[in-house]
Structure formats: structure tokens, C-alpha cells
Design a protein around this motif. Structure first.
Motif, PDB file in Angstrom:
ATOM      1  N   PRO A  63      23.136  21.176 -31.660  1.00 56.48           N
ATOM      2  CA  PRO A  63      23.295  21.211 -30.195  1.00 56.48           C
ATOM      3  C   PRO A  63      23.366  22.626 -29.605  1.00 56.48           C
ATOM      4  O   PRO A  63      23.166  22.794 -28.406  1.00 56.48           O
ATOM      5  CB  PRO A  63      24.609  20.465 -29.952  1.00 56.48           C
ATOM      6  N   MET A  64      23.627  23.636 -30.428  1.00 50.77           N
ATOM      7  CA  MET A  64      23.809  24.997 -29.928  1.00 50.77           C
ATOM      8  C   MET A  64      22.673  25.945 -30.310  1.00 50.77           C
ATOM      9  O   MET A  64      22.725  27.134 -29.990  1.00 50.77           O
ATOM     10  CB  MET A  64      25.126  25.562 -30.453  1.00 50.77           C
ATOM     11  N   ILE A  65      21.643  25.434 -30.974  1.00 52.76           N
ATOM     12  CA  ILE A  65      20.568  26.301 -31.465  1.00 52.76           C
ATOM     13  C   ILE A  65      19.897  27.086 -30.340  1.00 52.76           C
ATOM     14  O   ILE A  65      19.661  28.288 -30.476  1.00 52.76           O
ATOM     15  CB  ILE A  65      19.538  25.504 -32.300  1.00 52.76           C
ATOM     16  N   GLU A  66      19.583  26.456 -29.239  1.00 49.36           N
ATOM     17  CA  GLU A  66      18.882  27.164 -28.159  1.00 49.36           C
ATOM     18  C   GLU A  66      19.737  28.287 -27.578  1.00 49.36           C
ATOM     19  O   GLU A  66      19.222  29.369 -27.285  1.00 49.36           O
ATOM     20  CB  GLU A  66      18.422  26.195 -27.073  1.00 49.36           C
ATOM     21  N   LYS A  67      21.042  28.063 -27.423  1.00 48.62           N
ATOM     22  CA  LYS A  67      21.931  29.121 -26.916  1.00 48.62           C
ATOM     23  C   LYS A  67      21.994  30.282 -27.906  1.00 48.62           C
ATOM     24  O   LYS A  67      22.002  31.443 -27.505  1.00 48.62           O
ATOM     25  CB  LYS A  67      23.343  28.573 -26.678  1.00 48.62           C
ATOM     26  N   MET A  68      22.047  29.960 -29.204  1.00 53.57           N
ATOM     27  CA  MET A  68      22.092  31.009 -30.221  1.00 53.57           C
ATOM     28  C   MET A  68      20.789  31.799 -30.226  1.00 53.57           C
ATOM     29  O   MET A  68      20.808  33.037 -30.289  1.00 53.57           O
ATOM     30  CB  MET A  68      22.393  30.413 -31.593  1.00 53.57           C
TER      31      MET A  68
END
Length: 156
Positions: free
Chosen positions: A107-112
Motif C-alpha cells: 500500500p505504500m510503494i508509490e509514496k516510497m
């Protein structure tokens, strides 16, 4: 054109303090942080080590220890130091593999990816992130910490 490839790794165990869990500069909603003198951002540490394998300048260790003693615990600062050592090299791609049971990474890949691309002045498409539990075969896959491997490709 010369092409260089660097490999970096970092891992930390979880700690039971109120320290936030930070991965690629993103704060995760997870009750445990990582045991480290810095913020323990294993993704930024792994990328820093990958760059160091190209430049030959070891940022994590003596340089980071000095900064920690000065109160600089944001791992983005260590990554900036390594990035500056690349001088005339251009990052073409970064591949990142994360091994952990918790937290859920997807769920956090794009933010990372956004944070990494912004920090290193590359496009989102130049950053690849995968995550695995490793079928629970290691301490990381059993939920005791996080391990990250990074491969960086640069051109001169």
C-alpha cells in the motif's frame, strides 16, 4: 558510455520503543520502529550502500556515526551525502527488494517511490520496489525486522 552497477544491503530488527517506523522517508502506521542510532530507514540505508559500492566512499559507518552524534538521525541526509559522491554519474535505475512479514509494504510503494525519485532526481519509472515475506524462512520473514537489498545502475 560507461555503465556501473552497485549493490547495497541493510537490515534492522524491530525495537519495542515508541520510535516510528520509517521506510524510504514514509512513516508507517506500525507499533514498532527499527533498532538503530538513526531513524533506521533500511531502504535509504540500502540505497546509500549501493551508491557507496560504486563511489568507494563509505557513508554509513564513520560519516553517519558522526552525524548521529550531532543529532542528525534522518537517513535521507546520509543518502544525500552518498548521492553527492556520484558527481557526474547519472542514475538510470534503482531496484529495491524488501523482505519482511510486517508491515504490509504494497500500500505504500508509490509514496516510497515518490520520495526516492525526488531525493535522487530521477523519475518514478526509474525506481522499482518489490516486497516478499520470503515464505517465513528468515527472521525478517518471521516478523522480527526488515531486510532490504538495492541495486543501482548509473552511467558516466
Amino acid at each position: 558510455m560507461k555503465i556501473n552497477t552497485g549493490l547495497g544491503q541493510d537490515s534492522h530488527a524491530f525495537c519495542d520503543t515508541n520510535k516510528p517506523l520509517v521506510l524510504a522517508g514514509v512513516v508507517f502506521d506500525y507499533p514498532k520502529g527499527l533498532d538503530a542510532n538513526s531513524d533506521g530507514d533500511v531502504i535509504f540505508h540500502s540505497i546509500t550502500n549501493a551508491i557507496s559500492s560504486i563511489t568507494g566512499v563509505n557513508v554509513l559507518g564513520a560519516k553517519a556515526d558522526v552525524l548521529c552524534k550531532q543529532g542528525v538521525t534522518d537517513s535521507a541526509e546520509y543518502l544525500r551525502l552518498a548521492f553527492n559522491d556520484l558527481n557526474h554519474c547519472k542514475i538510470q535505475h534503482i531496484a529495491i527488494s524488501i523482505e519482511c512479514l510486517y508491515p504490509k509494504i504494497s500500500p505504500m510503494i508509490e509514496k516510497m517511490k515518490f520520495n526516492i525519485s525526488k531525493l535522487l532526481n530521477i523519475t518514478l519509472e526509474d525506481v522499482g520496489i518489490t516486497a516478499t515475506t520470503g515464505e517465513g524462512l528468515t527472521e525478517f520473514g518471521k516478523g522480527n525486522g526488515i531486510q532490504v537489498f538495492s541495486i543501482i545502475t548509473v552511467t558516466e
